[in-house]
Design a protein around this motif. Sequence first.
Motif, short mmCIF file in Angstrom:
data_model
loop_
_atom_site.label_atom_id
_atom_site.label_comp_id
_atom_site.label_asym_id
_atom_site.label_seq_id
_atom_site.Cartn_x
_atom_site.Cartn_y
_atom_site.Cartn_z
N SER A 29 0.83 -1.22 0.00
CA SER A 29 0.00 0.00 0.00
C SER A 29 0.86 1.27 0.00
O SER A 29 0.39 2.34 -0.37
N LYS A 30 2.12 1.15 0.41
CA LYS A 30 3.02 2.32 0.46
C LYS A 30 4.11 2.26 -0.61
O LYS A 30 4.94 3.16 -0.69
N SER A 31 4.12 1.21 -1.41
CA SER A 31 5.13 1.04 -2.45
C SER A 31 4.56 1.45 -3.80
O SER A 31 3.36 1.33 -4.02
N THR A 32 5.43 1.92 -4.69
CA THR A 32 4.96 2.38 -6.01
C THR A 32 5.83 1.83 -7.13
O THR A 32 7.03 1.64 -6.96
N ILE A 33 5.19 1.58 -8.25
CA ILE A 33 5.89 1.26 -9.50
C ILE A 33 5.32 2.19 -10.56
O ILE A 33 4.12 2.15 -10.85
N GLY A 171 6.84 4.22 -39.29
CA GLY A 171 6.95 5.68 -39.26
C GLY A 171 6.82 6.21 -37.85
O GLY A 171 7.44 5.73 -36.91
N ASP A 172 5.94 7.24 -37.69
CA ASP A 172 5.79 7.87 -36.38
C ASP A 172 4.93 7.04 -35.41
O ASP A 172 4.66 7.46 -34.30
N LYS A 173 4.55 5.86 -35.80
CA LYS A 173 3.79 4.96 -34.91
C LYS A 173 4.72 3.96 -34.19
O LYS A 173 4.26 3.12 -33.43
N THR A 174 6.03 4.08 -34.43
CA THR A 174 7.00 3.19 -33.81
C THR A 174 7.07 3.43 -32.30
O THR A 174 7.16 4.56 -31.84
N ILE A 175 7.03 2.33 -31.55
CA ILE A 175 7.12 2.36 -30.09
C ILE A 175 8.48 1.79 -29.69
O ILE A 175 8.89 0.74 -30.20
N ASN A 176 9.19 2.46 -28.78
CA ASN A 176 10.49 1.97 -28.33
C ASN A 176 10.36 0.56 -27.75
O ASN A 176 9.37 0.24 -27.11
N ASP A 177 11.40 -0.23 -27.94
CA ASP A 177 11.41 -1.58 -27.41
C ASP A 177 11.54 -1.58 -25.88
O ASP A 177 11.00 -2.45 -25.22
N GLU A 178 12.26 -0.62 -25.34
CA GLU A 178 12.44 -0.57 -23.88
C GLU A 178 11.40 0.32 -23.22
O GLU A 178 11.02 1.36 -23.77
N PHE A 179 10.96 -0.11 -22.05
CA PHE A 179 10.18 0.77 -21.18
C PHE A 179 10.91 0.84 -19.86
O PHE A 179 11.74 -0.01 -19.53
N GLU A 180 10.64 1.90 -19.11
CA GLU A 180 11.36 2.14 -17.86
C GLU A 180 10.43 2.00 -16.67
O GLU A 180 9.29 2.46 -16.70
N LEU A 181 10.94 1.37 -15.62
CA LEU A 181 10.21 1.24 -14.36
C LEU A 181 10.98 1.94 -13.26
O LEU A 181 12.19 1.75 -13.13
N THR A 182 10.28 2.77 -12.50
CA THR A 182 10.85 3.39 -11.31
C THR A 182 10.10 2.82 -10.12
O THR A 182 8.90 2.99 -10.00
N VAL A 183 10.84 2.12 -9.27
CA VAL A 183 10.25 1.36 -8.18
C VAL A 183 10.68 1.94 -6.85
O VAL A 183 11.88 2.17 -6.62
N LYS A 184 9.71 2.19 -5.97
CA LYS A 184 9.99 2.65 -4.60
C LYS A 184 9.27 1.71 -3.65
O LYS A 184 8.03 1.60 -3.71
N LEU A 185 10.04 1.02 -2.84
CA LEU A 185 9.49 0.03 -1.93
C LEU A 185 9.53 0.53 -0.49
O LEU A 185 10.49 1.18 -0.09
N ALA A 186 8.50 0.21 0.25
CA ALA A 186 8.47 0.50 1.69
C ALA A 186 8.23 -0.83 2.40
O ALA A 186 7.42 -1.64 1.95
N PHE A 187 8.94 -1.06 3.51
CA PHE A 187 8.75 -2.29 4.27
C PHE A 187 8.90 -2.03 5.75
O PHE A 187 9.21 -0.95 6.17
#
Length: 187
Positions: A29-33, A171-187
């Motif tokens: 509940s306190k962690s985010t992705i 063309g301009d409909k190309t989507i990058n192969d990589e996506f990025e995740l920013t993860v913040k965990l609380a425990f």
Amino acid sequence: MKNFKSIALALVAFVSFAVNAQTKKVDVSKSTINWVGKKVTGSHEGTIALKEGALVFKGKKVVNGNFTVDMTTINTTDLDGKGKANLDGHLKSDDFFGVEKFPTSKLVFKTIGEKGKGVYAVTADLTIKGITHPIKFDLTVGANTASTTLKVDRTKYDIKYGSGSFFSDLGDKTINDEFELTVKLAF
């Protein structure tokens, strides 16, 4: 007799590790992705929820970890209304994450190297859509928190929709192969 000694030593080592290791469950509940997916004409961003996870410590050092992500919670945060509903639905479809068949993804730590000052070099197995590949990232651990940013090549997990690596004339409909995740965990 030699095998018995080897088994006994392995058992003692395992019990010793288990006694000295402390598992800290992640407070989902306190962690985010947060995720960011880029394309030729811009990007989209959103969130996804952690279903469960834990880091294992031996003393103050991280020695293991595993996490399960609830793929059904993919949520676009930079759009509203019909555009948001359409993108959320498309990301959940078989073109992307196929959440009906694959409702979770998993990350399981395999090796951890200490870099100093609470930073660890992690190699983990990432499973998306039932396909597992190793991934490397740095994990920063503080008092009851941990964070990382990692890049995932979606095409390794059979997510090829809009990929210029697999389709020409996008063309301009190309989507990058990589996506990025920013993860913040609380425990």
